[in-house]
Design an enzyme around this catalytic site. Structure first.
Site, mmCIF file in Angstrom:
data_model
loop_
_atom_site.group_PDB
_atom_site.id
_atom_site.type_symbol
_atom_site.label_atom_id
_atom_site.label_comp_id
_atom_site.label_asym_id
_atom_site.label_seq_id
_atom_site.Cartn_x
_atom_site.Cartn_y
_atom_site.Cartn_z
ATOM 1 C CG ASP A 65 0.717 2.097 2.675
ATOM 2 O OD1 ASP A 65 1.338 1.096 2.308
ATOM 3 O OD2 ASP A 65 0.535 2.389 3.864
ATOM 4 C CB THR A 98 -1.908 -2.699 5.349
ATOM 5 O OG1 THR A 98 -1.519 -2.052 4.149
ATOM 6 C CG2 THR A 98 -0.768 -2.622 6.333
ATOM 7 C CB THR A 99 -4.520 -3.379 0.760
ATOM 8 O OG1 THR A 99 -3.730 -2.198 0.824
ATOM 9 C CG2 THR A 99 -5.804 -3.077 0.026
ATOM 10 C CG ASP A 400 4.408 -1.318 1.791
ATOM 11 O OD1 ASP A 400 4.257 -0.989 2.980
ATOM 12 O OD2 ASP A 400 3.517 -1.187 0.928
HETATM 13 P P1 ADP Z 1 -1.059 -5.043 0.431
HETATM 14 O O1 ADP Z 1 -1.263 -3.765 1.179
HETATM 15 O O2 ADP Z 1 -2.009 -6.090 0.867
HETATM 16 O O3 ADP Z 1 0.354 -5.483 0.407
HETATM 17 P P2 ADP Z 1 -0.711 -4.470 -2.338
HETATM 18 O O4 ADP Z 1 -1.323 -3.324 -3.061
HETATM 19 O O5 ADP Z 1 0.735 -4.408 -2.054
HETATM 20 O O6 ADP Z 1 -1.532 -4.691 -1.041
HETATM 21 O O7 ADP Z 1 -1.035 -5.783 -3.189
HETATM 22 C C1 ADP Z 1 -0.587 -7.050 -2.795
HETATM 23 C C2 ADP Z 1 -1.172 -8.107 -3.690
HETATM 24 O O8 ADP Z 1 -0.776 -7.894 -5.044
HETATM 25 C C3 ADP Z 1 -0.656 -9.487 -3.309
HETATM 26 O O9 ADP Z 1 -1.725 -10.394 -3.349
HETATM 27 C C4 ADP Z 1 0.350 -9.794 -4.404
HETATM 28 O O10 ADP Z 1 0.490 -11.180 -4.644
HETATM 29 C C5 ADP Z 1 -0.251 -9.100 -5.578
HETATM 30 N N1 ADP Z 1 0.750 -8.760 -6.605
HETATM 31 C C6 ADP Z 1 1.833 -7.992 -6.469
HETATM 32 N N2 ADP Z 1 2.526 -7.899 -7.627
HETATM 33 C C7 ADP Z 1 1.873 -8.656 -8.527
HETATM 34 C C8 ADP Z 1 2.079 -8.979 -9.919
HETATM 35 N N3 ADP Z 1 3.106 -8.507 -10.577
HETATM 36 N N4 ADP Z 1 1.175 -9.789 -10.503
HETATM 37 C C9 ADP Z 1 0.122 -10.257 -9.818
HETATM 38 N N5 ADP Z 1 -0.135 -9.990 -8.528
HETATM 39 C C10 ADP Z 1 0.724 -9.205 -7.875
HETATM 40 MG MG MG Z 2 2.022 -4.641 -0.467
#
Ligand code: ADP
Ligand code: MG
Length: 552
Positions: A65, A98-99, A400
């Site tokens: 996270d 957030t990331t 989240d």
């Molecule tokens: P954040 O803290 O920004 O939410 P995450 O680690 O949750 O970071 O990653 C979010 C990113 O991962 C988004 O761009 C989302 O579209 C992408 N994402 C999530 N699940 C999938 C998936 N199954 N296939 C491709 N991209 C994904």
């Molecule tokens: Mg996320």
């Protein structure tokens, strides 16, 4: 110190303080901001890696996270703090993304640095970035689709995509914890959602997340009411009540100790007896007032005297004491009870109701479940997982998910994820840049390139070649039939993410673009850093091992 006119030195800062100006200040802030972004970049997406953070005391946190990593990192450099602030704001405003926000800010800074090196003035970059952010947000509005609060299937997808980026909830096949959790999260958020002035609004504080190690993630449950981490005070009190009538008190069921220094003169044994009898009578009256309402259980925010406990138990009325204020508020929302401050005002009108109240032993500890509340406006997600570390990460995943679902409900719009939205926005920005022309178009193009950091990072996390992936994605998006193409990180290929159900709330993306560009602009605008005595400007920042800029 500064050079005065005529070469004379004019001392304007106390000794020991330092100052860094112009391009040096910019360069350092950019380097630090980029370093912070690099620290969280590899955690992005479902194939992102986890980080292990070890505190000075040796406590460890294992997480994926962004907000948690940055908060725990304890950065010192002011520019690093601004980056951490992005994550915090994102977390507070939308609860997810957030990331992405931090990584985007880092990339905006890096690209700005390249323009500065080419001799483009900071104010031109700032103007270009502002135009780009505004234009990207407008495009986002037109590209996004509608999602309705009653479209459960869609909301569940949003929840499971959001939670699926945490390793604890991924890759366990269908019927996985992700599905169980997605159901729970969607139901919880929907239940506390309220229509206000024609718009849906969600107060996530109305969802209590309570956790206990033991059991498996699938044992996580949604409680229609509140889970109180306390026990029923007396062993003779009923431990299970059906169709319970409830009283909430925020006054102590004790004789208040006199605060001033008054002394009670007691000279004979009879007087002591009379005094104690008087006290007991007052305490017993308290119990009578409670019993008169027909209540079967009392939740008290303050203490309960042993004598009161005894009489309550005799009347088969249960009681819980020292309940947290936040829990009292949730109990009121869930049961419809009115919190009473003065016992004399107590009446049956103040009663609340719950289908079932039961004290249960969970992992050896007593907890009071106030459940089956009708139309509860406050609910509890009771998280279970084998160990403390997993439990904490599951809670972060759930939070989240709650953020994503509430953002989707509040704004009612979604976009396709997996980098597809980012490529699409980048392309519309490049079109826009040619319309603007001038030097600003360079900055607008730099902004567009920065947006592509998301698909690039997702591709890298899946072990794909980032450059090839970008080339392929750009080509797909040029052709208007390919707007939903992104990175299928699970199968490591470019794919139609609409078919994969990779969707996310538009609000999360919007907020990420807004806070990332604001933070980047803020850091770029600084051309003078003055720090107080004993603290070198920049120099010893809290970030070790900053990667060099522009070496890729
Ligand atoms: P954040 O803290 O920004 O939410 P995450 O680690 O949750 O970071 O990653 C979010 C990113 O991962 C988004 O761009 C989302 O579209 C992408 N994402 C999530 N699940 C999938 C998936 N199954 N296939 C491709 N991209 C994904
Ligand atoms: Mg996320």
């Amino acid at each position: 110190m500064a050079n005065g006119q005529g070469g004379q030195q004019v001392v304007i800062l106390p000794e020991g303080s330092s100052r860094m100006m112009g391009r040096d200040a910019q360069r350092q802030n950019i380097a630090v901001g980029y370093a912070v972004a690099s620290a969280v970049r590899t955690t992005l997406g479902p194939k992102g890696m986890d980080k292990m953070l070890v505190s000075e005391m040796g406590d460890i946190v294992i997480t994926n996270d962004g907000a948690t990593i940055l908060t725990e990192m304890n950065v010192e450099h002011p520019a690093a703090k601004i980056m951490v602030e992005i994550a915090k704001t994102q977390d507070k405003e939308v609860g997810d993304g957030t990331t992405s926000a931090v990584v985007l800010a880092g990339e905006l800074l890096k690209n700005a640095n390249e323009l500065l090196d080419k001799g483009i003035h900071a104010s031109t970059i700032l103007r270009g970035y502002k135009l780009a952010a505004t234009s990207a947000l407008e495009s986002l509005n037109t590209i996004s689709g509608k999602v309705d609060i009653n479209d459960e299937k869609m909301l569940k997808k949003i929840a499971s995509i959001s939670m699926g980026t945490k390793s604890v909830a991924t890759n366990i096949g269908s019927g996985s914890p992700k599905d169980v959790l997605a159901d729970i999260v969607v139901n919880a958020v929907k239940q506390v959602a309220e229509m206000k002035d024609g718009k849906w609004s969600v107060d996530l504080d109305l969802i209590k997340v309570e956790k206990k190690a033991g059991g498996s993630i699938e044992d996580t449950s949604l409680i229609q009411g509140v889970l109180i981490d306390k026990e029923i005070v007396h062993s003779e009190m009923p431990k299970k009540i059906l169709n319970a009538k409830i009283i909430l008190l925020d006054t102590a069921l004790e004789i208040e100790k006199t605060e001033t220094d008054s002394k009670i003169e007691i000279t004979s044994p009879e007087q002591i007896g009379a005094f104690l009898a008087q006290e007991e009578k007052m305490l017993k009256e308290m119990v009578d007032k409670i019993a008169a309402t027909g209540a079967e259980i009392v939740f008290c925010q303050k203490g309960i005297d042993d004598v009161v406990q005894h009489y309550l138990a005799k009347k088969k009325i249960s009681a819980v004491r020292r309940v947290k204020r936040s829990d009292m508020e949730k109990l009121a929302r869930a049961t419809g009870a009115r919190t009473v401050t003065l016992l004399n005002d107590l009446s049956s009108k103040d009663l609340g109701h719950a289908g079932q109240i039961e004290e249960k032993k969970i992992a050896g500890e007593a907890m009071v479940f106030v459940e089956k509340c009708k139309d509860a406006k406050s609910v509890t997600i009771f998280v279970r997982a084998s160990t403390e570390h997993v439990l904490n990460e599951v809670e972060r995943a759930i939070r989240d998910g709650m953020g994503a679902v509430s953002s989707a409900i509040e704004e009612g719009r979604f976009v396709y994820g997996g980098g597809s939205i980012d490529i699409e926005l980048a392309q519309s920005l490049r079109d826009y840049a040619t319309k603007i022309g001038g030097r600003e178009q360079l900055a607008i193009n730099a902004f567009a390139d920065a947006l592509e950091i998301i698909p690039r990072t997702l591709a890298e996390s899946a072990g794909m070649d980032p450059i090839d992936t970008l080339v392929e994605l750009r080509a797909k998006h040029k052709n208007k039939t390919g707007v939903t193409f992104g990175v299928n990180v699970i199968e490591a290929k470019v794919a139609d993410v609409e078919k994969l159900g990779v969707i996310e709330p538009a609000k999360v993306k919007k907020q990420a673009i807004m806070s990332a560009s604001e933070a980047a602009e803020m850091l770029l605008r600084i051309d003078d850093m003055i720090s107080a005595r004993g603290r070198p400007a920049g120099g010893a920042g809290g970030m070790g091992g900053m990667p060099g800029m522009g070496e890729e």
